[in-house]
Design a protein around this motif. Structure first.
Motif, short mmCIF file in Angstrom:
data_model
loop_
_atom_site.label_atom_id
_atom_site.label_comp_id
_atom_site.label_asym_id
_atom_site.label_seq_id
_atom_site.Cartn_x
_atom_site.Cartn_y
_atom_site.Cartn_z
N MET A 1 0.82 -1.21 0.00
CA MET A 1 0.00 0.00 0.00
C MET A 1 0.86 1.25 0.00
O MET A 1 0.33 2.36 0.11
N GLY A 2 2.15 1.09 -0.06
CA GLY A 2 3.02 2.25 -0.19
C GLY A 2 3.72 2.69 1.08
O GLY A 2 4.32 3.76 1.10
N PRO B 1 7.85 -6.76 -1.09
CA PRO B 1 6.39 -6.71 -0.92
C PRO B 1 5.66 -7.64 -1.88
O PRO B 1 4.49 -7.93 -1.68
N LEU C 1 5.88 -3.87 -7.15
CA LEU C 1 6.11 -4.70 -5.96
C LEU C 1 7.44 -5.44 -6.11
O LEU C 1 8.04 -5.87 -5.13
N ASP D 1 12.02 2.09 -1.48
CA ASP D 1 11.27 3.14 -0.80
C ASP D 1 10.62 4.11 -1.77
O ASP D 1 9.50 4.58 -1.54
N ALA E 1 7.69 2.52 -3.06
CA ALA E 1 6.63 2.52 -2.06
C ALA E 1 5.87 3.84 -2.10
O ALA E 1 4.64 3.87 -1.99
N GLN E 2 6.63 4.93 -2.28
CA GLN E 2 5.95 6.24 -2.32
C GLN E 2 5.03 6.34 -3.53
O GLN E 2 3.93 6.89 -3.43
N ARG F 1 3.56 3.80 -4.93
CA ARG F 1 2.40 2.94 -4.64
C ARG F 1 1.41 3.65 -3.73
O ARG F 1 0.20 3.59 -3.92
N ALA F 2 1.99 4.34 -2.72
CA ALA F 2 1.11 5.01 -1.76
C ALA F 2 0.27 6.07 -2.47
O ALA F 2 -0.90 6.29 -2.15
#
Lengths: 834, 229
Positions: A746-747, A826, B64, B85, B88-89, B91-92
């Motif tokens: 989810m980030g 992930p 992912l 990271d 991830a940002q 993805r968020a």
């Protein structure tokens, strides 16, 4: 299921790391328990052996009556080694000059004396001493340096004891079982029992001390005691603990400590096993479900599970015993090579600790690991089809019954005490209930706070809330561990401090008696020059004969319900111009130096017991004179806690102006000034000196050993505690893996998740710390007051330590053991990490 | 290669995507030279047999995982060049997921599960948004229920609410109906497409269900790690 299949499962579980924690937990449980019991067993034996030096034996039977032959026969029949000692006072004379004589404390011994410890002898009077295993032969006599001086004899001369003439062949300075009775105060003479008859000193009415020294093992002594019990009237059965109060107390308290420490190690290990077994079982629901869909019957699964448990048990216990033995031998090596280099070898281990380890392993396994495994049996085959299908599950009643029965059994077996076990269990149940409630309240509070907090803390607090059931459990476990560690550490500190207080480094090592007024200056100068610690006091014998004119016996009768030292008994009196050191005037006023008034200062408790008040008039009879003195003040003092003489009654010097005085001194003479002490004694041969140096050194060595052992136990318990911590963090590993992968998909960044993880463990640790602090304060109060009989005082350091330990250890262990999880890519979420 | 839009309009684009893994000392190619481009607001199905590399491709497209070779752009960012990271940002900000096995957190209620992505971003309106989406998927009576108290279809609806609640640019759905019966599966698919339409989300749907794939505007078929249609 057949053995091959079970073995296959174990192998695949081992390869996948599934079994590691359970095995490690079991191995550590067994290792901790076996190393503690092995070490305690051997150290206790060593301590008892060391302490038995004070008796000169393991047990002794003492009496003023001759020891019946039947006693000796009974002991010998049981394989116990015996040695008879007869002690009495007798005049000793020089054969060449009968005008030279002195009263001596004679000890007549058998050929195998002493059974424990060694004699110390000198080559020349007041010379350096060495240990020896020899004793005088029949017809020979050994004497103390002072007697040689007083009788003016040399080695090889003849001396007379009663009607016997014996040859002086040795100079004895000390023997292991030297006592402090009146029979031991005169200079020592050692001779053989075979020569007693020739002396003819044993007559009806003579004051004689008979001792039968015994050496053997504890079980045989129990048998012997039971056999003799009915006939022991008038005989004292003594063991090591009776021989020296300090040693007795140190041993008893150390035993209590080992008991508490050992029980806690067992409990912690049990919790670790339960946690890892639970996790193992949870991860195998699918496994068992599949087996069942393939047609495995519940009974087959049951046998499979039991087989698995037994195999795990055997492997875990074997590894644990090996680890325990390794720790133990390392410890023994460390103790003998590095710490206690001057002591005799440590007795060999017995088989009992090994058995303790094995039984502990199996009980732990079946009490703590069986219930989750039984849970596996009830897994429905439907679990394979629908993972969320709720299995019937083993009722929590069975689970708790198993665990509680196991704990009870283990503790009772381990401590041998029902009451100790019940109290400990009650304490743990109470603590769990209270801690549980506290944890839930703290977690709730955390959630509310989290709403206002920044994102790392917010996530951490919601993480705490998310696993609130697990976390309540973890807070209980963490706080129990922290609490136990703090308690053990503090109890250990109290114990060690108390022991050290009893024997500070400069505890007087010599006591001088019979110092005349003329010799006083010489002794005083010696103390000033060579002794680092010393107390010199005048001693007078006297007794109270009346209180305010009422004869004291009459007064005592009017207070017949009073217990304690009698008012009418003979007392030792002294004078002083100043308040004696470590005494405190609590009522009235101390007299001004040089006062001409006839006054007395009375010890407060004694005054309270007998209803003595300021300004009461006490009449004393001192060496034939009766003196009326007024009570000027009451003093408080700690008996036996300071290295000095203590008195019920202290007078101004004026009271004794016309009475000849005799002094005593209690001094600490460092080893380098022993020669000067010998010169002092040689200059003043009528003085009596008792050398307690060797006794003090022995006491210190025993205490050092006990302290060492206590510290090691603490380290071992700490290891178990860390394991529980790890096991409980591991137990939440599966849900964390899933969660981290999800959060990252989810980030959530690694930094955010690691930060929140650390914050979560930190908060968990701080909450556990807080709960532990409160628990520790309460438990310490109970333990110190009830079990160890210490005075309780709150300790601010636990508050600091509790938070530091809780926050620091839990956060770092938590961080270290979960940071790997965050590194998992992930993408695992797509492969169903759940 | 299937191209359904101009590369310039593409919200998601991949070039020469190859994924190799080490297995018992040998290198195994599970995805080979895949090119794909997906336009903003489009619904694309990735179909293929089990083991064809569908899920691997989804993982790479969603950031992912990283490819052994090749490049991936998501909303203008070359995410294949990003570290974990940075991805991830992205993805968020831009990505939502619906998984075959729902992936709800057992210890959280339906509401808390839906709030999770917003909590992760530190948003304060998380609760209101979550309630709104749960109402939208018809679970307004089950806000306080835990996953174990919900049926499979209900759990997947919670997962869908969670995915849309963060209003992603691209929604990745991995066999969203794979764990459900046909009837429930249909309802879930309807819900997914409705919400996709309402929110103008780009949908990347991995499925082996041809009828579900047909509801998308286009589809890419994989076999043995390579695009065949």
């Amino acid at each position: 299921m057949n053995l091959r299949l079970i073995l296959n499962f174990i192998l695949s579980d081992w390869r996948s790391g599934e079994l590691h924690l359970l095995l490690i937990a079991l191995a550590i449980a067994v290792g901790t328990v076996s190393s503690i019991t092995l070490t305690v067993d051997r150290l206790q034996k060593a301590m008892t052996k060391e302490a038995s030096v004070f008796l000169g034996a393991d047990r002794s039977i003492n009496s003023r009556k001759a020891i019946p032959d039947a006693f000796v026969q009974e002991a010998v029949n049981r394989g116990i080694t015996t040695s008879s000692v007869v002690a009495f006072n007798s005049m000793v004379l020089s054969s060449s000059d009968n005008t030279k004589s002195h009263l001596a404390s004679v000890k007549a011994v058998e050929g195998n004396y002493p059974l424990r410890g060694k004699l110390r002898v000198a080559e020349e009077p007041f010379g350096a001493t060495t240990e020896t295993t020899e004793i005088p032969k029949p017809g020979e006599i050994w004497m103390n340096s002072r007697l040689l001086y007083i009788l003016d004899v040399e080695l090889g001369d003849e001396v007379e004891v009663g009607y016997a003439t014996l040859t002086l062949t040795g100079i004895i300075e000390s023997e292991p079982d030297r006592g402090f009775s009146m029979l031991d105060l005169s200079p020592r003479v050692l001779m053989r029992a075979e020569d007693i008859e020739a002396t003819q000193v044993i007559q009806p009415g003579s004051q004689i001390d008979y001792r039968l020294l015994l050496v053997g093992d504890d079980a045989t002594f129990r048998g012997l005691y039971q056999a003799l019990e009915a006939d022991l009237e008038g005989y004292r059965w003594r063991n090591v603990k009776d021989s020296d109060a300090r040693i007795g107390r140190a041993l008893e308290r150390a035993e209590s400590f080992f008991l508490i420490g050992g029980s806690m190690a067992v409990l912690l290990a049990g919790v670790a096993i339960a946690l890892s077994a639970n996790r193992y079982a949870r991860r195998h629901f699918d496994h068992v479900g599949i087996l069942k869909t393939l047609g495995a019957r519940p009974r087959a699964v049951l046998w499979g599970c039991l087989g698995l448990l037994i195999l795990i048990g055997v492997i875990g216990i074997a590894v644990g015993l090996f680890a325990g033995a390794t720790i133990h031998f390392g410890l023994v090596w460390y103790l003998t090579e590095r710490v206690l280099t001057n002591v005799a070898e440590i007795p060999p281990a017995s088989i009992a600790p090994i058995l303790t380890g094995i039984v502990t392993g199996f009980i732990c396994l079946f009490a703590f690991a069986l219930p989750p495994f039984l849970d596996l049996i009830s897994v429905s085959p439907l679990h394979v089809i629908r993972r969320d299908f709720r299995r019937a599950g083993v009722s929590s009643l069975i689970t708790y019954t198993c665990a509680i029965t196991g704990i009870l059994g283990l503790l009772i077996w381990y401590s041998g005490s029902w009451s100790f076990t019940l109290w400990l269990l009650l304490g743990i149940v109470a603590v769990t209930l209270i801690f549980g409630t506290a944890a839930i309240v703290l977690l709730r509070g955390g959630r509310l706070l989290g709403m206002q907090a920044g994102s790392v803390w917010r996530l951490a607090l919601s993480g705490l809330q998310r696993r609130n059931v697990e976390n309540t459990g973890q807070i209980i476990v963490f706080s129990l561990v922290i609490m136990l560690l703090m308690i053990l550490y503090l109890v250990r500190t109290s114990l060690v401090e108390e022991w050290q207080e009893q024997l500070p480094a400069d505890t007087p090592n010599h006591v001088l008696f019979n110092i005349s007024a003329a010799q006083r200056d010489d002794v005083e100068q010696f103390i000033e020059k060579y002794a680092t610690e010393g107390d010199l006091a005048a001693f007078y014998d006297g007794r109270v004969v009346a209180l305010n004119g009422t004869p004291v016996r009459e007064y005592q009768r009017s207070r017949s319900n009073v217990a304690g030292p009698r008012l009418s008994s003979g007392r030792q009196l002294t004078w002083s111009d100043e308040v004696p050191a470590n005494n405190e005037v609590v009522d009235g006023e101390w007299w001004s130096p040089g006062t001409e008034e006839l006054l007395v200062s009375v010890e407060r408790d004694y005054a309270l017991t007998w209803g003595l008040n300021i300004d009461d008039i006490l009449s004393f009879r001192i060496q034939g004179q009766v003196l009326d003195v007024r009570i000027a003040n009451l003093r408080a003092l700690e008996w036996n806690e300071n290295a000095q003489f203590n008195f019920f009654f202290v007078f101004p010097p004026r009271v004794f102006a016309d009475i000849p005085s005799s002094y005593r001194a209690m001094i600490y003479v460092p080893d380098e000034h022993r020669a000067e002490l010998s010169q002092l004694i040689a200059r003043n041969p009528t003085m009596t000196v008792i050398d307690v140096d060797s006794i003090i050194k022995q006491v210190q060595s025993v205490i050092d050993r006990v302290t060492m052992a206590v510290e090691w136990i603490l380290i071992l318990v700490l290891t178990s505690g860390a394991l529980v911590l790890l096991a409980s963090i591991q137990a939440s590993r599966d849900s964390r893996i899933k969660e981290h992968a999800l959060l990252r998909s989810m980030g959530g960044t690694k930094k955010l998740i690691l930060g929140s993880l650390t914050a979560e463990f930190l908060l968990l640790g701080l909450m556990a710390g807080l709960v532990a602090i409160v628990g520790a304060e309460l438990s310490l109060y109970l333990i110190e007051k009830e079990l160890l009989e210490f005075e309780y005082a709150t300790r601010p350091e636990i508050w600091v330590a509790g938070f530091l330990l809780g926050g620091g250890i839990v956060a770092s262990v938590g961080y270290l053991s979960t940071r790997k999880l965050v590194r998992l890519p992930p993408v695992t979420i797509l492969r169903d990490a759940g | 290669m299937t191209t359904t839009a101009n590369d310039n309009d593409a919200i998601l684009r991949a070039e020469d995507l190859t994924k190799e893994v080490e297995f018992e000392g040998a290198s195994l190619t599970i995805l080979r030279d895949v090119d794909i481009s997906i336009a903003r607001g489009e619904a694309v199905a990735i179909v293929g047999e089990s083991g064809s590399g569908k899920t691997t491709l989804l993982g790479l497209l969603a950031g992912l995982d990283v490819p052994t070779r090749g490049r991936v752009w998501l909303d203008g960012d070359e995410i294949s060049a990003f570290n974990e990271d940075e991805r991830a940002q992205v993805r968020a900000r831009a990505v939502g997921f619906v998984f075959q096995t729902f992936q709800l957190i057992d210890s959280l209620t339906a509401l808390e599960n839906v709030m999770l992505p917003a909590e992760l971003r530190g948003e304060r309106t998380a609760r209101e948004d979550a309630i709104r989406y749960l109402e939208r998927v018809g679970l307004d009576q089950r806000l306080k229920h835990y996953p174990r108290q919900l049926s499979g279809g209900e759990q997947q609806r919670v997962a869908i609410a969670r995915a849309f609640c963060s209003e992603p640019l691209v929604l990745f759905a991995d066999e969203p109906t794979g764990n459900l019966d046909t009837k429930t599966g249909h309802h879930i698919a309807d819900l997914l497409f409705e919400l996709n339409h309402e929110n103008q989300t780009t949908l990347v749907l991995v499925t082996h269900d041809r009828s579900l794939a047909e509801r998308c505007q286009s589809s890419t078929e994989l076999a043995a790690g390579a695009v065949i249609a």
